[in-house]
Write a protein that holds these residues in place. Structure first.
Motif, PDB file in Angstrom:
ATOM      1  N   ALA A   1      31.667  71.696  91.727  1.00 31.89           N
ATOM      2  CA  ALA A   1      30.904  71.884  92.963  1.00 31.89           C
ATOM      3  C   ALA A   1      29.559  72.555  92.698  1.00 31.89           C
ATOM      4  O   ALA A   1      28.583  72.307  93.422  1.00 31.89           O
ATOM      5  N   GLY A   2      29.485  73.381  91.668  1.00 33.61           N
ATOM      6  CA  GLY A   2      28.255  74.115  91.422  1.00 33.61           C
ATOM      7  C   GLY A   2      27.360  73.520  90.355  1.00 33.61           C
ATOM      8  O   GLY A   2      26.206  73.920  90.211  1.00 33.61           O
ATOM      9  N   ALA A   3      27.898  72.567  89.557  1.00 35.41           N
ATOM     10  CA  ALA A   3      27.128  72.036  88.414  1.00 35.41           C
ATOM     11  C   ALA A   3      26.633  70.625  88.647  1.00 35.41           C
ATOM     12  O   ALA A   3      26.246  69.944  87.690  1.00 35.41           O
ATOM     13  N   GLU A   4      26.630  70.194  89.900  1.00 34.71           N
ATOM     14  CA  GLU A   4      26.216  68.820  90.187  1.00 34.71           C
ATOM     15  C   GLU A   4      24.765  68.594  89.723  1.00 34.71           C
ATOM     16  O   GLU A   4      23.856  69.315  90.095  1.00 34.71           O
ATOM     17  N   GLY A   5      24.593  67.594  88.849  1.00 38.45           N
ATOM     18  CA  GLY A   5      23.282  67.264  88.321  1.00 38.45           C
ATOM     19  C   GLY A   5      22.844  68.121  87.144  1.00 38.45           C
ATOM     20  O   GLY A   5      21.776  67.900  86.581  1.00 38.45           O
ATOM     21  N   LEU A   6      23.659  69.095  86.773  1.00 38.50           N
ATOM     22  CA  LEU A   6      23.303  69.998  85.677  1.00 38.50           C
ATOM     23  C   LEU A   6      23.964  69.522  84.389  1.00 38.50           C
ATOM     24  O   LEU A   6      25.176  69.292  84.349  1.00 38.50           O
ATOM     25  N   ARG A   7      23.181  69.377  83.324  1.00 40.32           N
ATOM     26  CA  ARG A   7      23.715  68.908  82.045  1.00 40.32           C
ATOM     27  C   ARG A   7      23.610  70.018  81.004  1.00 40.32           C
ATOM     28  O   ARG A   7      22.892  70.977  81.170  1.00 40.32           O
ATOM     29  N   GLY A   8      24.341  69.772  79.889  1.00 40.05           N
ATOM     30  CA  GLY A   8      24.300  70.743  78.803  1.00 40.05           C
ATOM     31  C   GLY A   8      24.982  72.050  79.133  1.00 40.05           C
ATOM     32  O   GLY A   8      24.564  73.109  78.657  1.00 40.05           O
ATOM     33  N   VAL A   9      26.058  72.004  79.950  1.00 37.24           N
ATOM     34  CA  VAL A   9      26.798  73.203  80.349  1.00 37.24           C
ATOM     35  C   VAL A   9      28.297  72.886  80.284  1.00 37.24           C
ATOM     36  O   VAL A   9      28.710  71.778  80.647  1.00 37.24           O
TER      37      VAL A   9
ATOM     38  N   GLY B   1      31.267  67.873  74.371  1.00 39.27           N
ATOM     39  CA  GLY B   1      30.647  67.950  73.049  1.00 39.27           C
ATOM     40  C   GLY B   1      30.128  69.340  72.743  1.00 39.27           C
ATOM     41  O   GLY B   1      30.191  69.811  71.595  1.00 39.27           O
ATOM     42  N   LEU B   2      29.601  70.026  73.767  1.00 40.40           N
ATOM     43  CA  LEU B   2      29.095  71.377  73.583  1.00 40.40           C
ATOM     44  C   LEU B   2      30.239  72.322  73.184  1.00 40.40           C
ATOM     45  O   LEU B   2      30.107  73.125  72.261  1.00 40.40           O
ATOM     46  N   THR B   3      31.375  72.206  73.893  1.00 45.88           N
ATOM     47  CA  THR B   3      32.536  73.044  73.570  1.00 45.88           C
ATOM     48  C   THR B   3      33.075  72.722  72.183  1.00 45.88           C
ATOM     49  O   THR B   3      33.375  73.627  71.384  1.00 45.88           O
ATOM     50  N   ALA B   4      33.212  71.420  71.880  1.00 44.57           N
ATOM     51  CA  ALA B   4      33.755  71.016  70.585  1.00 44.57           C
ATOM     52  C   ALA B   4      32.863  71.508  69.442  1.00 44.57           C
ATOM     53  O   ALA B   4      33.351  71.944  68.391  1.00 44.57           O
ATOM     54  N   GLY B   5      31.550  71.440  69.647  1.00 46.89           N
ATOM     55  CA  GLY B   5      30.631  71.913  68.620  1.00 46.89           C
ATOM     56  C   GLY B   5      30.790  73.403  68.361  1.00 46.89           C
ATOM     57  O   GLY B   5      30.766  73.857  67.201  1.00 46.89           O
ATOM     58  N   LEU B   6      30.959  74.179  69.432  1.00 47.36           N
ATOM     59  CA  LEU B   6      31.153  75.614  69.257  1.00 47.36           C
ATOM     60  C   LEU B   6      32.471  75.903  68.541  1.00 47.36           C
ATOM     61  O   LEU B   6      32.520  76.741  67.628  1.00 47.36           O
ATOM     62  N   ARG B   7      33.532  75.223  68.943  1.00 46.60           N
ATOM     63  CA  ARG B   7      34.835  75.442  68.291  1.00 46.60           C
ATOM     64  C   ARG B   7      34.741  75.163  66.790  1.00 46.60           C
ATOM     65  O   ARG B   7      35.240  75.940  65.958  1.00 46.60           O
ATOM     66  N   THR B   8      34.108  74.061  66.444  1.00 48.46           N
ATOM     67  CA  THR B   8      33.979  73.692  65.030  1.00 48.46           C
ATOM     68  C   THR B   8      33.190  74.747  64.264  1.00 48.46           C
ATOM     69  O   THR B   8      33.566  75.159  63.159  1.00 48.46           O
ATOM     70  N   ALA B   9      32.097  75.201  64.867  1.00 47.44           N
ATOM     71  CA  ALA B   9      31.246  76.192  64.193  1.00 47.44           C
ATOM     72  C   ALA B   9      31.967  77.533  64.047  1.00 47.44           C
ATOM     73  O   ALA B   9      31.882  78.182  62.991  1.00 47.44           O
ATOM     74  N   ILE B  10      32.690  77.961  65.102  1.00 48.99           N
ATOM     75  CA  ILE B  10      33.401  79.243  65.049  1.00 48.99           C
ATOM     76  C   ILE B  10      34.485  79.213  63.980  1.00 48.99           C
ATOM     77  O   ILE B  10      34.659  80.160  63.198  1.00 48.99           O
ATOM     78  N   LEU B  11      35.260  78.111  63.939  1.00 49.61           N
ATOM     79  CA  LEU B  11      36.306  77.996  62.927  1.00 49.61           C
ATOM     80  C   LEU B  11      35.717  77.975  61.524  1.00 49.61           C
ATOM     81  O   LEU B  11      36.260  78.592  60.594  1.00 49.61           O
ATOM     82  N   ALA B  12      34.605  77.268  61.335  1.00 47.44           N
ATOM     83  CA  ALA B  12      33.954  77.223  60.019  1.00 47.44           C
ATOM     84  C   ALA B  12      33.458  78.610  59.626  1.00 47.44           C
ATOM     85  O   ALA B  12      33.629  79.041  58.471  1.00 47.44           O
ATOM     86  N   ASP B  13      32.854  79.325  60.589  1.00 46.25           N
ATOM     87  CA  ASP B  13      32.397  80.687  60.301  1.00 46.25           C
ATOM     88  C   ASP B  13      33.571  81.588  59.911  1.00 46.25           C
ATOM     89  O   ASP B  13      33.481  82.384  58.969  1.00 46.25           O
ATOM     90  N   TRP B  14      34.635  81.446  60.662  1.00 51.10           N
ATOM     91  CA  TRP B  14      35.817  82.284  60.406  1.00 51.10           C
ATOM     92  C   TRP B  14      36.368  82.038  58.997  1.00 51.10           C
ATOM     93  O   TRP B  14      36.693  82.990  58.277  1.00 51.10           O
ATOM     94  N   ARG B  15      36.454  80.779  58.615  1.00 49.86           N
ATOM     95  CA  ARG B  15      37.008  80.482  57.290  1.00 49.86           C
ATOM     96  C   ARG B  15      36.050  80.889  56.177  1.00 49.86           C
ATOM     97  O   ARG B  15      36.483  81.385  55.129  1.00 49.86           O
TER      98      ARG B  15
END
Length: 815
Positions: free
Chosen positions: A54-62, A148-162
């Motif tokens: 309801a609040g993100a209508e038309g908003l991308r990259g979030v 894609g934004l969430t998946a990218g963060l997950r991948t980066a966080i896991l890589a940083d952690w390892r």
């Protein structure tokens, strides 16, 4: 209402619909445990997704991301919602407006919210600076928006952690250790924090983080079930209290147990302890493996360079037949054959404890899987290895826990199952029954040079409370179990009889020394008859001290030790044939005699206050004496009402009585009169001690009746509201049969409280009995007192008369 109807209601009605659906889900009886947590997470996901849309209508990259416990789908009824609003750094004003559209409805419903708004780069930077943030992001789960934004963060966080694991894992371990020091061990606490204590939910989450590093993994068997059990208990705790709490308080345990369908609070605590034990053991194994891997990585490059690039071979040092040391752990030798060697589990355990090394997880599991059971009776080597294990001191505990984690202890000693993880609802005890038994063996190992049969001392230490899993007197039940266990272990008939006696009478010395008149020959003779021999007395003395030291700080002191030693000396004399016919009065000290003569001369009480000290212990670095408290000596001309008067005056002045002795004092030749001497150890509840002159003045008034002690104490109690706390069991008053030929011994056990001794003394006075001597002690929150009383003519009370007086005293204390 079906699950589909719940979700439809939430979607159709907005926040109010979500609140109604949530309430229904938490109050329905159909679902509990993991299904309810999953349903609550799914319901919350749908609601938050709707708010986002309801609040993100038309908003991308979030995107909206669940992290931490919510990210794992582990929502308890009062859990926080951990949310991250992730954006690509574009329209920051629109992102801020979207955050308000999500956060405010959550707050409006009164839900706790942990929230942040970050770009992926900001999230990674914050995680690099804050370990707790990084741990939360390891469980990030996409809810809505740009996948894609969430998946990218997950991948980066896991890589940083390892990549950062060699640095971050030691930091995580340090956090776990610090938390354990603050919160204690979940598997032993009577009011544990299910999340923060060692072995709790945070440790389970830490193990998930270690596994995500790919550096090491926890032993998985039973771990998920243990975690689920703690989460179930937390759910029930939230529902019964209506609060977001992780502290399982005593007053709430019965309700939580009922919510979970358990028999009682003890059953609840035992399940919590079992779960915590699984998590604690898994943590020990995992962190040990992390350390081994990190050390190996640090050393390997240098070794490979020295060896020309070849892989180094781990050194294996022999410890015992079939047992070797490798990489700081005890493992089985390559030639070991557990299926043909039933003594191997005990031999490996004894070798590990003797070397001060842990048993490897692989070795323990292999032993549990394929080792043969021991024959009955055990061969001599098995018995010797058990004694060696028990006599190895502090390392015994870790080795024993490893055996217990894989079921080997209950296989060796089936009776252990009844005491395993069994709580002790006693403020004096700091351990569960099973851990207390092992702690006693550890303490007893320090005394093996004091006794001729250290093997019997160590086995008695292991078995002395084994009867606590059975109904009735645990000493009586324990004697029966000890006979059976000792026979199966392979002790001969005489040794079995000694072990049974030690278990049956393991409380005899401390109870008698602190609650009986040692000047009475009947007291000493009864102990001598129960013990039977000098050898058994020697063992019982050492067991008594080990048991008390393993119980907790309130159970032993130098004062108690001196009383027990005095009793042992007297009993030893009786066993050697030196039996006095009549009690010999202890000679008064010079100060006691001075006070007594002054009391006779003045016809009024006299007293002195002085600090008590004792010589420093052998292992105490300082040569300064150890403070024991303040000794209060009072001499009073013999008259009725002395005990309640003194106890009442002390209570008025907020002095806690730690120990108390009351007896008639023989006066020097030529001095007429009779004097009562009170030798008490006291401590101020707070502040400083009152002046002796004030105490004496109030005591004079109490004895002549001009000071209303009962009224003053009642006024003070009424001025302070009662605090909510544990409901203490009712007081119990009993008559000790045949305890003395000269008096009737009345035993009082009650919750310690200001004025208790005054009430007891007044009740005895009202009953028309005379107190010949009193022996008062405080164990934690419990008062354990013995009073030697006679009738007005100075003779012991008859059977029914004594029983009636005990009943009246108990009724007076319950009123």
């Amino acid at each position: 209402m079906s699950s589909t109807d719940v979700h439809n209601e939430a979607e159709d009605s907005g926040p109010s619909g979500y609140a109604a659906a949530r309430l229904h889900l938490l109050t329905e009886g159909e679902r509990s445990g993991p299904p309810r947590r999953a349903a609550l997470s799914e319901l919350t996901d749908d609601w938050l997704t709707g708010l986002f849309a309801a609040g993100a209508e038309g908003l991308r990259g979030v995107s909206l991301v669940a992290v931490g416990g919510y990210g794992r789908g582990e929502l308890s009824p009062r859990s926080d919602l951990d949310l991250l609003l992730l954006h690509d750094g574009g329209d920051t004003k629109a992102v801020a407006a979207l955050a308000d559209r999500i956060w405010y409805p959550v707050w409006d419903l009164g839900l706790s919210l942990d929230h942040s708004v970050r770009t992926p780069a900001e999230a990674r930077k914050t995680a690099g600076e804050d370990l707790k943030v990084q741990l939360g992001l390891l469980d990030a789960r996409h809810l809505a928006g740009d996948l894609g934004l969430t998946a990218g963060l997950r991948t980066a966080i896991l890589a940083d952690w390892r990549n950062q694991a060699p640095k971050r894992l030691p930091e995580l371990q340090e956090l776990c250790v610090e938390r354990a020091e603050r919160q204690g061990e979940l598997q032993y606490l009577l009011e544990p924090d299910l999340k923060e204590a060692r072995g709790g939910l945070r440790d389970a989450t830490a193990l998930r983080a270690v596994a995500a590093s790919w550096l090491a993994d926890a032993p998985r068997e039973g771990l998920d079930d243990a975690r689920r059990r703690l989460l179930d208990v937390r759910d029930a705790l939230h529902l019964t209290t209506g609060r977001a709490t992780d502290r399982l308080s005593l007053q709430e345990q019965d309700q939580v147990a009922a919510e979970l369908g358990l028999l009682d609070a003890d059953t609840l605590l035992r399940q919590v302890y079992e779960a915590a034990r699984v998590i604690s053991y898994a943590s020990d194994v995992t962190w040990r493996e992390v350390g081994r891997v990190l050390r190996s990585r640090a050393v390997r490059p240098r070794l490979r360079a020295m060896l020309g690039g070849s892989k180094p071979v781990a050194e294996r040092s022999p410890l015992a037949e079939g047992v070797v040391e490798q990489d700081g752990e005890v493992v089985l030798a390559r030639a070991a054959r557990p299926e043909r060697d039933p003594v191997l589990p005990l031999r490996a355990a004894a070798a590990a404890a003797q070397a001060g090394l842990p048993l490897s997880l692989h070795a323990v599991r292999r032993l549990a899987a394929i080792s043969r059971p021991l024959p009955t009776p055990w061969p001599a080597e098995a018995r010797e290895q058990l004694v060696t294990l028990l006599g190895s001191g502090r390392p015994t505990i870790e080795v024993w826990e490893a055996l217990e984690a894989e079921g080997l202890i209950t296989r060796l000693l089936p009776d252990w199952e009844r005491v395993r993880c069994r709580p002790q609802r006693n403020a004096v005890h700091i351990w569960t029954v099973d851990r207390h038994l092992i702690e006693t063996a550890v303490r007893a190992s320090e005394f093996t040079r004091r006794v001729h049969r250290p093997d019997l001392l160590l086995v008695a230490a292991l078995l002395h409370d084994i009867g606590k899993g059975w109904p009735g007197d645990h000493s009586v039940a324990g004697e029966i179990i000890a006979r059976d266990v000792a026979g199966r272990i392979g002790f001969d008939r005489d040794d079995v009889a000694v072990l049974a006696t030690l278990v049956r009478h393991h409380l005899l010395l401390i109870d008698t020394a602190t609650r009986r008149d040692l000047e009475d020959p009947a007291t000493v003779r009864s102990v001598a008859e129960a013990v039977g021999s000098q050898g058994t007395l020697e063992l019982l003395h050492a067991l008594t001290e080990a048991d008390a030291l393993a119980t907790g700080p309130a159970a032993w002191s130098s004062w108690r030790g001196s009383l027990v030693a005095d009793l042992v000396k007297r009993v030893a004399a009786v066993l050697a044939g030196d039996v006095p016919d009549e009690p010999e009065a202890a000679a008064p000290t010079a100060e006691q005699e001075r006070l007594a003569i002054e009391a006779v001369a003045t016809g009024s009480p006299v007293l002195s206050l002085r600090a008590q000290t004792e010589p420093p212990a052998e292992d105490q670095p300082s040569g300064d004496p150890e403070p024991l408290g303040v000794e209060l000596l009072i001499a009073v001309p013999d008259q009725p009402g002395v005990l309640p008067a003194v106890a009442g005056v002390l209570a008025m002045h907020r002095l806690t009585v730690r120990t108390a002795e009351l007896r008639a004092l023989d006066l020097p030749d030529g001095v007429e009169g009779s004097v009562l001497l009170l030798d008490w150890r006291v401590a101020a509840e707070y502040g400083s001690l009152p002046q002796a002159a004030r105490l004496r003045a109030d005591l004079v008034r109490a004895l002549d009746g001009s000071l209303d002690i009962a009224g003053r104490l009642a006024e003070r109690d009424a001025a302070y509201p009662r605090r909510r706390g544990v409901v203490a069991p009712p007081p119990r008053v009993t008559v000790a049969p045949a305890a003395s030929r000269h008096a009737t011994v009345i035993e009082v056990r009650a919750q310690d409280a200001p004025g208790l001794l005054h009430r007891i003394g007044r009740a005895l006075e009202d009953a028309g009995v005379r107190v010949r001597s009193a022996h008062v002690s405080t164990l934690g929150a419990n008062a354990v007192d013995a009073f030697y009383v006679t009738g007005a003519e100075g003779l012991p009370l008859q059977g029914e008369e004594a029983a009636s007086m005990a009943r009246k005293l108990e009724e007076a204390l319950r009123a």
